[in-house]
Design a protein around this motif. Sequence first.
Motif, PDB file in Angstrom:
ATOM      1  N   ASP A 169       2.220   3.191 -15.460  1.00 46.94           N
ATOM      2  CA  ASP A 169       2.942   2.266 -16.330  1.00 46.94           C
ATOM      3  C   ASP A 169       3.501   1.061 -15.590  1.00 46.94           C
ATOM      4  O   ASP A 169       3.700  -0.002 -16.183  1.00 46.94           O
ATOM      5  CB  ASP A 169       4.105   2.998 -17.024  1.00 46.94           C
ATOM      6  CG  ASP A 169       3.632   4.164 -17.873  1.00 46.94           C
ATOM      7  OD1 ASP A 169       2.586   4.016 -18.538  1.00 46.94           O
ATOM      8  OD2 ASP A 169       4.298   5.213 -17.859  1.00 46.94           O
ATOM      9  N   ILE A 170       3.778   1.237 -14.318  1.00 47.69           N
ATOM     10  CA  ILE A 170       4.362   0.150 -13.528  1.00 47.69           C
ATOM     11  C   ILE A 170       3.998   0.347 -12.058  1.00 47.69           C
ATOM     12  O   ILE A 170       3.984   1.479 -11.559  1.00 47.69           O
ATOM     13  CB  ILE A 170       5.902   0.088 -13.711  1.00 47.69           C
ATOM     14  CG1 ILE A 170       6.473  -1.173 -13.065  1.00 47.69           C
ATOM     15  CG2 ILE A 170       6.587   1.361 -13.196  1.00 47.69           C
ATOM     16  CD1 ILE A 170       7.919  -1.467 -13.490  1.00 47.69           C
ATOM     17  N   SER A 171       3.680  -0.739 -11.386  1.00 44.43           N
ATOM     18  CA  SER A 171       3.347  -0.685  -9.956  1.00 44.43           C
ATOM     19  C   SER A 171       4.577  -1.056  -9.130  1.00 44.43           C
ATOM     20  O   SER A 171       5.405  -1.864  -9.559  1.00 44.43           O
ATOM     21  CB  SER A 171       2.208  -1.651  -9.637  1.00 44.43           C
ATOM     22  OG  SER A 171       1.010  -1.256 -10.286  1.00 44.43           O
ATOM     23  N   VAL A 172       4.672  -0.463  -7.947  1.00 39.25           N
ATOM     24  CA  VAL A 172       5.806  -0.738  -7.052  1.00 39.25           C
ATOM     25  C   VAL A 172       5.274  -0.936  -5.634  1.00 39.25           C
ATOM     26  O   VAL A 172       4.457  -0.142  -5.160  1.00 39.25           O
ATOM     27  CB  VAL A 172       6.838   0.414  -7.061  1.00 39.25           C
ATOM     28  CG1 VAL A 172       7.964   0.127  -6.074  1.00 39.25           C
ATOM     29  CG2 VAL A 172       7.411   0.626  -8.465  1.00 39.25           C
ATOM     30  N   VAL A 173       5.752  -2.000  -4.968  1.00 41.34           N
ATOM     31  CA  VAL A 173       5.405  -2.222  -3.563  1.00 41.34           C
ATOM     32  C   VAL A 173       6.679  -2.407  -2.764  1.00 41.34           C
ATOM     33  O   VAL A 173       7.718  -2.836  -3.283  1.00 41.34           O
ATOM     34  CB  VAL A 173       4.482  -3.452  -3.368  1.00 41.34           C
ATOM     35  CG1 VAL A 173       3.180  -3.272  -4.137  1.00 41.34           C
ATOM     36  CG2 VAL A 173       5.179  -4.753  -3.802  1.00 41.34           C
ATOM     37  N   GLY A 174       6.591  -2.078  -1.481  1.00 40.16           N
ATOM     38  CA  GLY A 174       7.711  -2.267  -0.568  1.00 40.16           C
ATOM     39  C   GLY A 174       7.329  -3.210   0.563  1.00 40.16           C
ATOM     40  O   GLY A 174       6.389  -4.006   0.443  1.00 40.16           O
ATOM     41  N   TYR A 175       8.070  -3.108   1.666  1.00 43.69           N
ATOM     42  CA  TYR A 175       7.803  -3.967   2.826  1.00 43.69           C
ATOM     43  C   TYR A 175       8.298  -3.256   4.072  1.00 43.69           C
ATOM     44  O   TYR A 175       9.362  -2.643   4.059  1.00 43.69           O
ATOM     45  CB  TYR A 175       8.533  -5.310   2.681  1.00 43.69           C
ATOM     46  CG  TYR A 175       7.897  -6.451   3.441  1.00 43.69           C
ATOM     47  CD1 TYR A 175       7.180  -7.432   2.773  1.00 43.69           C
ATOM     48  CD2 TYR A 175       8.013  -6.545   4.825  1.00 43.69           C
ATOM     49  CE1 TYR A 175       6.589  -8.487   3.468  1.00 43.69           C
ATOM     50  CE2 TYR A 175       7.432  -7.577   5.530  1.00 43.69           C
ATOM     51  CZ  TYR A 175       6.718  -8.547   4.845  1.00 43.69           C
ATOM     52  OH  TYR A 175       6.134  -9.579   5.536  1.00 43.69           O
ATOM     53  N   ASP A 176       7.548  -3.292   5.144  1.00 42.85           N
ATOM     54  CA  ASP A 176       7.854  -2.765   6.483  1.00 42.85           C
ATOM     55  C   ASP A 176       6.965  -1.591   6.879  1.00 42.85           C
ATOM     56  O   ASP A 176       6.643  -1.424   8.039  1.00 42.85           O
ATOM     57  CB  ASP A 176       9.320  -2.333   6.657  1.00 42.85           C
ATOM     58  CG  ASP A 176      10.280  -3.508   6.682  1.00 42.85           C
ATOM     59  OD1 ASP A 176       9.874  -4.597   7.142  1.00 42.85           O
ATOM     60  OD2 ASP A 176      11.425  -3.351   6.240  1.00 42.85           O
ATOM     61  N   ASP A 177       6.586  -0.737   5.927  1.00 45.35           N
ATOM     62  CA  ASP A 177       5.794   0.475   6.188  1.00 45.35           C
ATOM     63  C   ASP A 177       6.544   1.448   7.086  1.00 45.35           C
ATOM     64  O   ASP A 177       6.190   1.669   8.244  1.00 45.35           O
ATOM     65  CB  ASP A 177       4.420   0.153   6.793  1.00 45.35           C
ATOM     66  CG  ASP A 177       3.502   1.394   6.788  1.00 45.35           C
ATOM     67  OD1 ASP A 177       3.678   2.253   5.908  1.00 45.35           O
ATOM     68  OD2 ASP A 177       2.620   1.489   7.654  1.00 45.35           O
ATOM     69  N   TYR A 178       7.590   2.070   6.519  1.00 43.72           N
ATOM     70  CA  TYR A 178       8.312   3.117   7.220  1.00 43.72           C
ATOM     71  C   TYR A 178       7.418   4.344   7.340  1.00 43.72           C
ATOM     72  O   TYR A 178       6.484   4.534   6.565  1.00 43.72           O
ATOM     73  CB  TYR A 178       9.585   3.486   6.476  1.00 43.72           C
ATOM     74  CG  TYR A 178      10.578   2.353   6.333  1.00 43.72           C
ATOM     75  CD1 TYR A 178      10.558   1.259   7.190  1.00 43.72           C
ATOM     76  CD2 TYR A 178      11.555   2.382   5.333  1.00 43.72           C
ATOM     77  CE1 TYR A 178      11.458   0.225   7.059  1.00 43.72           C
ATOM     78  CE2 TYR A 178      12.468   1.351   5.197  1.00 43.72           C
ATOM     79  CZ  TYR A 178      12.419   0.274   6.059  1.00 43.72           C
ATOM     80  OH  TYR A 178      13.310  -0.748   5.929  1.00 43.72           O
ATOM     81  N   LEU A 179       7.717   5.209   8.297  1.00 46.62           N
ATOM     82  CA  LEU A 179       6.881   6.379   8.547  1.00 46.62           C
ATOM     83  C   LEU A 179       6.765   7.274   7.317  1.00 46.62           C
ATOM     84  O   LEU A 179       5.728   7.890   7.079  1.00 46.62           O
ATOM     85  CB  LEU A 179       7.458   7.182   9.721  1.00 46.62           C
ATOM     86  CG  LEU A 179       7.439   6.481  11.084  1.00 46.62           C
ATOM     87  CD1 LEU A 179       8.119   7.346  12.130  1.00 46.62           C
ATOM     88  CD2 LEU A 179       6.017   6.140  11.516  1.00 46.62           C
TER      89      LEU A 179
END
Length: 338
Positions: free
Chosen positions: A268-278
């Motif tokens: 229903d909804i896409s989510v992105v982040g930033y940094d790529d934590y482990l």
Amino acid sequence: MNIRSIAKESGLSVATVSRVLNNESGVSDEARQKALKVIERSGYKPRNYSQRRGTRIAIVVEAGAPSFDSFYSLVFTGISRYAWECGFEATLVYYSPDHERNSGGELVDLLRKKRCNGAVLIAPISESEGQNLIDARIPSVLVAHRLSLDGIGYIDCNNFQGASDLTEYLLHLGHRKIGYLCGNLENGNNSDRLNGYLKAMESVGVEVDDGWMIEHHPTDVTEQAGYDQALFLLERYPDITAIFANNDSMAYGAVTACMETGLRVPEDISVVGYDDYLSSRYYNPSLTTMRQPLMEMGASAARWVDEKLKNKISDLPHRVFRGELIVRKSCALPRADS
């Protein structure tokens, strides 16, 4: 031969030779080289040499920062691994620029009190603070911050380009209604990420509603900030089809907010982040994000400071990397009713 003989032969003071033997700051490169040549030629080793204080590099963090957030922990890990392998000490130092200015203190004084030879700075500093470090001959490298001074090194990623690439990925999937959860915009990197998002949206002719950009609401737990900001966004703009969170921790909170409002991620909804934590690889769903090589950046910063102290390099580098888009399972095509 003793320390006085070395001082006489090298034309230096006893105090300067002592600083060189203890690998302390406050010695010019020329003077250090003079002393080292005499020491090496004579084979001199002071008594209890092995017990003398060696290199100690400060890891400087702004007081009040979430110091053990994944961002910091990855940089810490890179620094501490390098320090362990090379046999020197790394010590955590909290620094509050406003407090230090109000009290008349300086970062240099704080580092000297902690008996630190050099510093890796995971906190922004002013140009005057940077110049003080240069004048005090304390080799210093900024991580994820920049300062345009030749005597201060820095290592960073291009946050504008990274955010632009990440937004373009969402646009390529067909999303046009993309919300943005801001970080603290007084931090230049966070501001660059927001501008990268805006530039990518503008490039395809999407007019961004001001309400899609949710200002930062700082909390003790970064996931809570993402959760609160995502709820605020979804309550006012239920037609949003994707959320760009300023960092991975905020993205985790945003995913929880989406699920609590009855939205499935990514259906229903896409989510992105930033940094790529482990942990982002193992989150459910695994998080699409922009990777910064934080551990490697921390290790490189420590190595540069160490090499400068050992006179293996003459200048501390300025280096900016491009982030790497990591596509996982938190994104899909926009839902049919969008």
